[in-house]
Design a protein around this motif. Structure first.
Motif, mmCIF file in Angstrom:
data_model
loop_
_atom_site.group_PDB
_atom_site.id
_atom_site.type_symbol
_atom_site.label_atom_id
_atom_site.label_comp_id
_atom_site.label_asym_id
_atom_site.label_seq_id
_atom_site.Cartn_x
_atom_site.Cartn_y
_atom_site.Cartn_z
ATOM 1 N N THR A 26 8.714 -4.140 -0.707
ATOM 2 C CA THR A 26 7.488 -4.204 0.092
ATOM 3 C C THR A 26 7.574 -5.383 1.044
ATOM 4 N N LEU A 27 7.630 -5.072 2.347
ATOM 5 C CA LEU A 27 7.613 -6.097 3.385
ATOM 6 C C LEU A 27 6.161 -6.422 3.686
ATOM 7 N N GLN A 28 5.763 -7.672 3.424
ATOM 8 C CA GLN A 28 4.367 -8.068 3.534
ATOM 9 C C GLN A 28 4.234 -9.207 4.536
ATOM 10 N N LEU A 29 3.514 -8.960 5.617
ATOM 11 C CA LEU A 29 3.264 -9.970 6.634
ATOM 12 C C LEU A 29 1.836 -10.457 6.498
ATOM 13 N N PHE A 41 -4.505 -5.037 8.712
ATOM 14 C CA PHE A 41 -4.223 -4.169 9.837
ATOM 15 C C PHE A 41 -3.479 -2.900 9.463
ATOM 16 N N PHE A 42 -2.569 -2.993 8.506
ATOM 17 C CA PHE A 42 -1.687 -1.854 8.302
ATOM 18 C C PHE A 42 -1.172 -1.825 6.873
ATOM 19 N N HIS A 43 -1.041 -0.603 6.356
ATOM 20 C CA HIS A 43 -0.312 -0.396 5.108
ATOM 21 C C HIS A 43 0.335 0.979 5.189
ATOM 22 N N GLY A 44 1.621 1.043 4.866
ATOM 23 C CA GLY A 44 2.335 2.307 4.932
ATOM 24 C C GLY A 44 3.773 2.133 4.499
ATOM 25 N N ARG A 45 4.609 3.063 4.920
ATOM 26 C CA ARG A 45 6.013 3.045 4.533
ATOM 27 C C ARG A 45 6.870 3.065 5.795
ATOM 28 N N ILE A 46 7.954 2.312 5.790
ATOM 29 C CA ILE A 46 8.868 2.267 6.927
ATOM 30 C C ILE A 46 9.859 3.419 6.804
ATOM 31 N N ALA A 106 3.389 6.077 14.006
ATOM 32 C CA ALA A 106 3.792 7.403 13.533
ATOM 33 C C ALA A 106 5.116 7.334 12.782
ATOM 34 N N GLY A 107 5.960 6.352 13.148
ATOM 35 C CA GLY A 107 7.234 6.185 12.463
ATOM 36 C C GLY A 107 7.157 5.260 11.273
ATOM 37 N N LEU A 108 5.948 4.850 10.920
ATOM 38 C CA LEU A 108 5.761 3.954 9.781
ATOM 39 C C LEU A 108 5.015 4.610 8.629
ATOM 40 N N ALA A 109 4.703 5.904 8.752
ATOM 41 C CA ALA A 109 3.994 6.640 7.705
ATOM 42 C C ALA A 109 2.769 5.857 7.247
ATOM 43 N N ALA A 110 1.855 5.633 8.187
ATOM 44 C CA ALA A 110 0.695 4.780 7.926
ATOM 45 C C ALA A 110 -0.258 5.417 6.929
ATOM 46 N N GLU A 111 -0.719 4.606 6.002
ATOM 47 C CA GLU A 111 -1.764 5.012 5.073
ATOM 48 C C GLU A 111 -3.097 4.387 5.441
ATOM 49 N N ARG A 112 -3.053 3.246 6.092
ATOM 50 C CA ARG A 112 -4.274 2.549 6.497
ATOM 51 C C ARG A 112 -4.008 1.780 7.781
ATOM 52 N N LEU A 113 -4.938 1.893 8.720
ATOM 53 C CA LEU A 113 -4.810 1.212 10.005
ATOM 54 C C LEU A 113 -6.086 0.452 10.321
ATOM 55 N N GLU A 137 16.850 2.435 1.018
ATOM 56 C CA GLU A 137 15.770 1.949 0.171
ATOM 57 C C GLU A 137 14.426 2.516 0.624
ATOM 58 N N ARG A 138 13.496 2.597 -0.297
ATOM 59 C CA ARG A 138 12.111 2.837 0.063
ATOM 60 C C ARG A 138 11.476 1.474 0.326
ATOM 61 N N VAL A 139 10.958 1.291 1.539
ATOM 62 C CA VAL A 139 10.367 0.013 1.921
ATOM 63 C C VAL A 139 8.935 0.245 2.382
ATOM 64 N N ASP A 140 7.998 -0.288 1.629
ATOM 65 C CA ASP A 140 6.602 -0.272 2.041
ATOM 66 C C ASP A 140 6.344 -1.446 2.981
ATOM 67 N N PHE A 141 5.303 -1.317 3.788
ATOM 68 C CA PHE A 141 5.044 -2.314 4.829
ATOM 69 C C PHE A 141 3.548 -2.567 4.883
ATOM 70 N N SER A 142 3.172 -3.833 4.837
ATOM 71 C CA SER A 142 1.753 -4.165 4.945
ATOM 72 C C SER A 142 1.582 -5.377 5.851
#
Length: 459
Positions: A26-29, A41-46, A106-113, A137-142
């Motif tokens: 999980t990449l968390q900024l 701002f964002f939560h999803g998958r890269i 759209a390329g980040l498979a957003a779950e929340r914006l 890898e599966r990498v989530d992004f928030s």
């Protein structure tokens, strides 16, 4: 303003990083806030973790580098989120290179914006973690606070007390004057982008500008100017290109022939990285003064409040739609957007040819206060030192502007304004108008005070 920096405190709920779990990385900024609420701002998958990591690493490398004068880098970039895009913006330490990363949601498979603009925490441990991300890898992004669930019990506020350089704030205003003037000069596929990037002499610092020429589907670097060539001063400022080009789909090169500024747009399947390079290595965008013409113009003043009211974090601002909604002409809307860009309330994307809405997380009232030439011009008017000498047609005016020991003659013309002062004689308007030209324009347009920006609160 005499100070070169502002005392500023970034408050993050935790340090940005990559957290591993059995299911995913999980990449968390972390986002900054002056209060208790940190924007989420964002939560999803890269979808393509390695490409996204390359883009963010390029941003981090630019903002931590000085290409001319050694100055402390400002490493926490600005992030803007809307329904279609996550945009990260920053400057090199010398302010001679502006960098923006546009990630397509759209390329980040957003779950929340979410929507808004703030700073994000960029640090060296995160850089090391980004270098290890792989596509398998599966990498989530928030981006924000709420998604930090794996280590919530250990969360703590991270404060960074910094001397926020005014050149960053001024630079954000100045680049918006350059970007709309850029013209697309070259467009090549990823394979050619990689070949050309590897051929760049990034270890040397040529004294003279280099020139990039497109011949068919290929690019070459020359030391001689040619028709259609893009001038680049300080090729070493493109040192992020070889790494970026490894997975790029296209490379587009933009240029403003009048100033010598160029933009390098590296296109990926999931987004783009844009590097805007100043006309000369020793010239930072913060000292250019290109925004002064816009700030001292009267064409946008009546339109600005109505256009400002139409901004709702759009990824692309449609001039026609805004004109229809505000009963303004397209020209009036364009002028107002340029003024909003100079005040940090809009950015410009040369790739789409449109403005996008964002509000810099700084005190917006300081933008004009950091323009000494504009302040001096208003002072000349306040002291009645500007006098109209002659008027030709609507675009021809001559003025006399009293200096400390001499009277300067200003000629305002449709093609080009001129002044007899030594400053203009030396630079010929390359770094924006002098204070005498600005004062003459203000008198001609009947404006001595800047209009208030209703609805802004510095965020």
């Amino acid at each position: 303003m005499s100070a070169s920096a502002l005392n500023f405190t970034y408050r993050y709920p935790w340090a940005s990083g990559v957290v591993a779990s059995p299911q995913a990385q999980t990449l968390q900024l972390a986002t900054s806030s002056s209060g208790d609420q940190h924007p989420h701002f964002f939560h999803g998958r890269i979808e393509q973790p390695r490409s996204v990591a390359d883009m963010l690493l390029a941003l981090l490398d630019v903002v931590r580098t000085h290409y001319f004068l050694p100055r402390p880098p400002q490493m926490d970039p600005v992030v803007t989120c809307n329904d279609a895009m996550l945009r990260f913006e920053g400057f090199s330490g010398c302010c001679g290179v502006y960098v923006r990363v546009d990630l397509d949601t759209a390329g980040l498979a957003a779950e929340r914006l979410g929507r808004g603009t703030t700073n994000v925490d960029f640090n060296m441990p995160m850089r090391a973690a980004l270098m290890r991300l792989q596509d398998r890898e599966r990498v989530d992004f928030s981006v924000g606070r709420e998604a930090f669930t794996l280590s919530r019990d250990e969360a703590r506020v991270v404060e960074k007390k910094v001397r926020l350089p005014l050149r960053w704030i001024k630079g954000f205003s100045e680049v918006q004057a350059y970007l709309p003037r850029l013209v697309l000069m070259a467009d090549v596929a990823g394979a050619e982008a990689r070949r050309f990037a590897r051929s760049l002499p990034l270890g040397s610092v040529p004294r003279q500008p280099s020139f990039v020429v497109q011949s068919g589907a290929s690019l070459r670097l020359s030391q001689r100017p040619a028709e259609g060539a893009v001038a680049v001063s300080g090729v070493q400022r493109l040192r992020t290109l070889p790494g970026l080009a490894q997975r790029a789909e296209r490379l587009r090169i933009w240029s403003d022939a009048a100033s010598g500024a160029s933009a390098w747009e590296v296109v990926f399947a999931v987004g783009r990285v844009t590097l805007l390079v100043s006309p000369e290595t020793q010239r930072g965008f913060s000292g250019e003064g290109q925004a002064l013409s816009t700030l001292a113009s009267a064409t946008w003043q009546k339109a600005l409040p109505r256009v400002r009211a139409q901004l709702r974090w759009q990824n692309e601002i449609d001039v026609g739609e805004v004109a229809q909604a505000t009963a303004l002409t397209a020209g009036e809307v364009e002028a107002a957007l340029a003024a909003l860009g100079a005040r940090g309330l809009a950015g410009y994307d040369c790739g789409t040819g449109r403005y996008f809405h964002r509000e810099l997380p700084f005190d917006l009232e300081r933008v004009e206060a950091m323009q000494p030439r504009l302040l001096d011009a208003r002072q000349l008017l306040a002291e009645n030192k500007v006098r109209l000498l002659a008027t030709g047609d609507a675009n021809s005016h001559d003025f006399a502007v009293a200096g400390s020991d001499v009277v300067h003659h200003v000629r305002l013309r449709a093609d080009r304004d001129r002044c007899s002062c030594p400053w203009f004689s030396k630079l010929q308007g390359e770094r924006g108008p002098c204070k005498h030209i600005l004062a003459a324009r203000l008198l001609r347009d009947g404006d001595a005070e800047p209009p208030a920006l209703a609805g802004t609160n510095g965020r």
